[in-house]
Structures are given as C-alpha cells and as structure tokens.
Design a protein around this motif. Structure first.
Motif, PDB file in Angstrom:
ATOM      1  N   THR A  71       0.206  -1.298   0.190  1.00  0.00           N
ATOM      2  CA  THR A  71       0.030   0.138   0.095  1.00  0.00           C
ATOM      3  C   THR A  71       0.985   1.115  -0.482  1.00  0.00           C
ATOM      4  OG1 THR A  71      -0.375  -0.026   2.795  1.00  0.00           O
ATOM      5  CG2 THR A  71      -2.386  -1.227   0.817  1.00  0.00           C
ATOM      6  N   ILE A  72       2.136   1.103   0.156  1.00  0.00           N
ATOM      7  CA  ILE A  72       2.984   2.216  -0.152  1.00  0.00           C
ATOM      8  C   ILE A  72       3.478   1.716  -1.898  1.00  0.00           C
ATOM      9  CG2 ILE A  72       5.371   3.566   0.408  1.00  0.00           C
ATOM     10  CD1 ILE A  72       4.441   3.100   3.591  1.00  0.00           C
ATOM     11  N   HIS A  81       5.143   3.445  -5.201  1.00  0.00           N
ATOM     12  CA  HIS A  81       5.545   4.285  -6.485  1.00  0.00           C
ATOM     13  C   HIS A  81       4.261   4.430  -7.227  1.00  0.00           C
ATOM     14  CE1 HIS A  81       7.104   5.200 -10.865  1.00  0.00           C
ATOM     15  NE2 HIS A  81       7.958   6.356 -10.330  1.00  0.00           N
ATOM     16  N   ASP A  82       3.608   5.712  -7.382  1.00  0.00           N
ATOM     17  CA  ASP A  82       2.987   6.131  -7.757  1.00  0.00           C
ATOM     18  C   ASP A  82       2.810   6.660  -9.093  1.00  0.00           C
ATOM     19  OD1 ASP A  82       4.290   8.927  -8.684  1.00  0.00           O
ATOM     20  OD2 ASP A  82       3.575   9.963  -7.070  1.00  0.00           O
ATOM     21  N   ASP A 137       4.650   8.305 -11.124  1.00  0.00           N
ATOM     22  CA  ASP A 137       5.197  10.215 -11.433  1.00  0.00           C
ATOM     23  C   ASP A 137       6.737  10.343 -10.737  1.00  0.00           C
ATOM     24  OD1 ASP A 137       4.856  12.042 -12.925  1.00  0.00           O
ATOM     25  OD2 ASP A 137       3.429  13.209 -11.869  1.00  0.00           O
ATOM     26  N   GLY A 169       7.033   9.382  -7.959  1.00  0.00           N
ATOM     27  CA  GLY A 169       6.944   9.941  -6.254  1.00  0.00           C
ATOM     28  C   GLY A 169       6.356   8.592  -5.320  1.00  0.00           C
ATOM     29  N   THR A 227       3.057   7.136  -2.643  1.00  0.00           N
ATOM     30  CA  THR A 227       1.758   7.194  -2.736  1.00  0.00           C
ATOM     31  C   THR A 227       1.490   6.057  -1.522  1.00  0.00           C
ATOM     32  OG1 THR A 227      -0.143   7.681  -3.423  1.00  0.00           O
ATOM     33  CG2 THR A 227       0.686   5.935  -4.398  1.00  0.00           C
ATOM     34  N   ASP A 228       0.364   6.331  -1.153  1.00  0.00           N
ATOM     35  CA  ASP A 228       0.331   5.432   0.478  1.00  0.00           C
ATOM     36  C   ASP A 228      -1.494   5.741   0.284  1.00  0.00           C
ATOM     37  OD1 ASP A 228      -0.539   4.798   2.869  1.00  0.00           O
ATOM     38  OD2 ASP A 228       0.144   5.961   4.426  1.00  0.00           O
ATOM     39  N   ASP A 229      -1.380   4.038   0.130  1.00  0.00           N
ATOM     40  CA  ASP A 229      -3.273   4.124  -0.213  1.00  0.00           C
ATOM     41  C   ASP A 229      -3.888   4.048   0.595  1.00  0.00           C
ATOM     42  OD1 ASP A 229      -3.049   3.239  -2.934  1.00  0.00           O
ATOM     43  OD2 ASP A 229      -2.480   1.323  -2.651  1.00  0.00           O
ATOM     44  N   ALA A 279      -3.648   6.423   3.261  1.00  0.00           N
ATOM     45  CA  ALA A 279      -2.579   8.297   4.042  1.00  0.00           C
ATOM     46  C   ALA A 279      -4.065   8.328   4.420  1.00  0.00           C
ATOM     47  CB  ALA A 279      -2.923   9.308   2.701  1.00  0.00           C
TER      48      ALA A 279
END
Length: 204
Positions: free
Chosen positions: A12-13, A15-16, A18, A20, A22-24, A26
C-alpha cells in the motif's frame, strides 16, 4: 493466484508512476477502498462490505503495516530494504512484538469442513464480535504465516529506479517485481553505461 494479504498490505506504499511515492492508506476513505479490494480476508471471517473504517482503524492498519515492512526488511537482509522507509524502520524486535500482539487480540478455533464429494478444509471460527479487531488480527496472522513459511526465502525488495515494492521471486532469474520495472532498470543501466563511455571518450 495465491493471495498474500501481508504482501498486499506492505504494497500500500508504492510508486505513484510519476517519480514519487503514494500511500493507499493515507485517508480513511483510501483505507476503506483498499479493504474492499481485498475481498473477504482469508481465515479472517471479515466481510469487506459493511465495515466502518474510521481514523482509529486506519491508524491500526498503518501501524501493522509499519511492523510488517520492518520484518520484510529483516527478511531480505543483507540485501537493502525498500527505499520508501529504509531510513525510519521500526526496530525488528518491536515489530515482531507488535505483529504477535495484534494477532493475539482475536481468539480463534479451527473447524474442519468436508463437503460431500469435496476436499477437507479448515475454517477458523472467531468469538470476537468486533469486525475491526478481526480484520487486524487476520492481517497479522497473514504476516505470521508468510514470514514463517517458505515464501519468505523468495521475498525481495525491487531494485528498479523509484520502485518501493516488496515481491516474491517467482523464478530463478527474476530481479524486479514486474516487467515495467525491469524495463526501467535496463534503461537506467543503459543510460549509465553510455554516460560512463561518453565521459571516458571526453577525457581521452
């Protein structure tokens, strides 16, 4: 395909796409969406629908994820862990205690089920009424089963540029979690070799 809820939780952590991370998990909404995507968790008896996801549950899942990722980092050592949280990993003994404590919140009893003409299977029955406790305990048990099982030896942190995923190595030559990461890693390697060759030519 075999389900690995502990690996899904760690992922769930990610690579987005782009550059960066992301954290699913959050937000409570994102956490609810992730739980729904998992379906009914194996051996947990936890229905994805109808579960109210509030901030307390989100924080509980995030804390468990942090412990699981710390134990994944221990499992892949001496290779480097995922770069997403390598600088702030929970100490391994603390992570181990946390996973065990969360799993122990739910008392379960195994029940053998053997339908006519089918194969025998084990179902875990719970005396716990709180679906949130059952969810967390099911995730913790998944982590325990995974880390104590044979797949732990095949756990890897993807080394492709910008990737932060852990994955289970499916065959002897697999180096990355998915083909797109392999393409990115090869492109980066090609770029570095050309830069190095260009620098040597310039200095000659």
């Amino acid at each position: 395909m075999e389900r690995r809820p502990a690996l899904e939780l760690a992922s769930t952590i990610r690579h987005d796409g782009d550059g960066g991370v992301t954290d699913d998990l959050a937000t409570a909404e994102g956490t609810a969406r992730w739980i729904h995507e998992q379906g009914d968790l194996p051996a947990g008896g936890v229905p994805a629908g109808g579960l109210v996801v509030d901030e307390d549950l989100r924080l509980g899942i995030v804390a468990l994820r942090r412990a699981v990722r710390a134990l994944f980092a221990r499992a892949v050592a001496p290779a480097p862990p995922s770069p997403a949280d390598a600088h702030r990993l929970m100490p391994a003994d603390e992570a181990l205690a946390h996973v065990n404590a969360v799993a122990a919140r739910e008392q379960v009893v195994p029940r053998l089920e053997w339908p006519e003409g089918g194969s025998p299977a084990v179902r875990l029955l719970s005396a716990q009424d709180d679906a949130r406790v059952r969810l967390l305990a099911a995730l913790a048990r998944s982590a325990i089963d995974f880390l104590a099982g044979p797949q732990r030896e095949q756990l890897r942190a993807c080394t492709a540029p910008r990737c932060v995923r852990y994955f289970v190595k499916g065959h002897g030559r697999q180096e990355w979690c998915k083909p797109s990461c392999g393409n990115r890693a090869r492109a980066a390697r090609h770029y570095r070799s050309h830069r190095s060759a260009g620098g040597e030519a310039t200095g000659a």
